[in-house]
Design an enzyme around this catalytic site. Sequence first.
Site, PDB file in Angstrom:
ATOM      1  N   THR A 148       0.866  -1.190   0.000  1.00  0.00           N
ATOM      2  CA  THR A 148       0.000   0.000   0.000  1.00  0.00           C
ATOM      3  C   THR A 148       0.897   1.232   0.000  1.00  0.00           C
ATOM      4  O   THR A 148       1.037   1.917   1.013  1.00  0.00           O
ATOM      5  CB  THR A 148      -0.926   0.016   1.231  1.00  0.00           C
ATOM      6  OG1 THR A 148      -0.146  -0.138   2.427  1.00  0.00           O
ATOM      7  CG2 THR A 148      -1.936  -1.119   1.154  1.00  0.00           C
ATOM      8  N   PHE A 170       3.156  -6.840  12.478  1.00  0.00           N
ATOM      9  CA  PHE A 170       3.997  -5.960  13.289  1.00  0.00           C
ATOM     10  C   PHE A 170       5.456  -6.379  13.154  1.00  0.00           C
ATOM     11  O   PHE A 170       6.184  -6.500  14.131  1.00  0.00           O
ATOM     12  CB  PHE A 170       3.557  -6.019  14.755  1.00  0.00           C
ATOM     13  CG  PHE A 170       2.122  -5.631  14.980  1.00  0.00           C
ATOM     14  CD1 PHE A 170       1.739  -4.301  15.005  1.00  0.00           C
ATOM     15  CD2 PHE A 170       1.148  -6.604  15.139  1.00  0.00           C
ATOM     16  CE1 PHE A 170       0.411  -3.942  15.212  1.00  0.00           C
ATOM     17  CE2 PHE A 170      -0.179  -6.265  15.341  1.00  0.00           C
ATOM     18  CZ  PHE A 170      -0.551  -4.931  15.377  1.00  0.00           C
ATOM     19  N   ARG A 227       9.387  -6.364  12.291  1.00  0.00           N
ATOM     20  CA  ARG A 227      10.561  -5.498  12.217  1.00  0.00           C
ATOM     21  C   ARG A 227      11.534  -6.112  11.225  1.00  0.00           C
ATOM     22  O   ARG A 227      11.908  -7.278  11.381  1.00  0.00           O
ATOM     23  CB  ARG A 227      11.231  -5.395  13.591  1.00  0.00           C
ATOM     24  CG  ARG A 227      10.373  -4.776  14.680  1.00  0.00           C
ATOM     25  CD  ARG A 227      11.011  -5.015  16.045  1.00  0.00           C
ATOM     26  NE  ARG A 227      11.096  -6.453  16.332  1.00  0.00           N
ATOM     27  CZ  ARG A 227      11.876  -6.960  17.295  1.00  0.00           C
ATOM     28  NH1 ARG A 227      12.623  -6.170  18.031  1.00  0.00           N
ATOM     29  NH2 ARG A 227      11.895  -8.270  17.512  1.00  0.00           N
ATOM     30  N   GLU A 228      11.899  -5.352  10.216  1.00  0.00           N
ATOM     31  CA  GLU A 228      12.866  -5.885   9.264  1.00  0.00           C
ATOM     32  C   GLU A 228      14.151  -6.232  10.013  1.00  0.00           C
ATOM     33  O   GLU A 228      14.629  -5.483  10.846  1.00  0.00           O
ATOM     34  CB  GLU A 228      13.140  -4.876   8.143  1.00  0.00           C
ATOM     35  CG  GLU A 228      11.940  -4.679   7.242  1.00  0.00           C
ATOM     36  CD  GLU A 228      12.303  -4.011   5.929  1.00  0.00           C
ATOM     37  OE1 GLU A 228      13.401  -4.273   5.399  1.00  0.00           O
ATOM     38  OE2 GLU A 228      11.473  -3.231   5.432  1.00  0.00           O
ATOM     39  N   CYS A 256       7.794   1.597   6.074  1.00  0.00           N
ATOM     40  CA  CYS A 256       6.630   1.609   6.970  1.00  0.00           C
ATOM     41  C   CYS A 256       6.410   2.946   7.659  1.00  0.00           C
ATOM     42  O   CYS A 256       5.444   3.650   7.367  1.00  0.00           O
ATOM     43  CB  CYS A 256       6.763   0.497   8.011  1.00  0.00           C
ATOM     44  SG  CYS A 256       6.557  -1.151   7.324  1.00  0.00           S
TER      45      CYS A 256
END
Length: 441
Positions: A86, A154, A156-157, A265
């Site tokens: 998105t 939720f 986290r890279e 994000c």
Amino acid sequence: MRLTVIGTGYVGAVHAACMADIGHEVLGVDLDPERIAALAAGRPPFFEPGLAAMLQRTVDTGRLRFTTSLDEAARFADTHFVCVGTPQLPDSGAADLRHVEAAVDGLAAQRTGRGDEPALVVGKSTVPVGTADRLARRLRVTAGHVDIAWNPEFLREGCAVQDTLRPERIVAGVRTAHAEARLREIYSPLTAAGAPFIVTDTATAELVKLASNSFLATKISFINAMAEICDATGADVLTLAGAMGADPRIGSRFLAPGLGFGGSCLPKDIRAFTARAEELGLGESVAFLRQVDEINTRQRRRTVDLAEQVVGGSFTDRSVAVLGAAFKPRSDDVRDSPALAVAEAVRRRGAQVRVHDPEAVDNARACHPALQFALDVNKACEQADVVLHLTEWPQYRDLDPAALATVVRTPAIVDARHTLDPDAWRSAGWTLRAPGRPRLG
């Protein structure tokens, strides 16, 4: 259970592999045939610790397959996770929902329900609040046998596999008891291990992701605003952050001054949240998020200005080494990377710039062809007039400053991430500067 994952980008690829790893049969779907071919061969199209081994393992067992056919997905399962992107619209801060709508419409057109139970479409994409309700109304017109739920991610890279398999919470935004029961069954291996399962309506589930990211972004920008005050007053931002974080009402997580946040994000999510609030006539309620965004962007300019001071006031004919290209360590993601934004700004001011990163050089080169890149830290720093530490990889924290001093032209470094030991570097003859720590200069 049989599941499909629509969209095999960062979220989708990780979710598909993890769901297969806990025992489900999973079919990943994407329009990009090259991506699908790589995933089917057990090769993730991006770097994420632990993912490659898991992907290969689950593909080898046969529990994980990939396809470009939405029709095949509809025939394979009646639970579909939508994990498409998105992105921010080019002419505003709002989210572009075309890919979400196309995925939901495509599934609805297949009449994916079986027997008496409707198909369940589960959104994981980050969307403006109210999207699930709007899609549900749309589905009532096009397909009466499709239920919709929202289950935000939720991740986290750099920690995405761990975050999926050992989540801090699972949020299930549902409209029916059928949707709740199915999601509970899907996630039962994780909840049995202690993961909290929070059931709510779809609007609240959508808001959880946006509100969480907005709060984290606010905390990061707040301490960076304090760094600006510290520079003006002689105070030390690291001591300030430590003293603030000792208060349990505040906490130290994300209260880390530095170059600010980037990636795919936080920046787009706070802009999309602001745009949606304005659509609802509630722009004043989140007006502070525009300041959060501005403070974050300003850290990049401040770092460039500080580096320019270190080299004597002008980058012309100066050589600058940049340590870090990814927006954060343990990732090769360069989307909205603060490190690359600084590198480009320094180049535009006249410097010759060489960039090093343990994982992100190829992605960075594709996006920033005017920059120079090096696969070795020493090569990047060779005859540099200043070194800029911009991504907090542990490899950089562990560098030997005495050895590196023999490589550069001038032993000067800007630690924009506050992870280097100032005493060690200064003892080795370096000038070390860091935003918000004027006494180091």
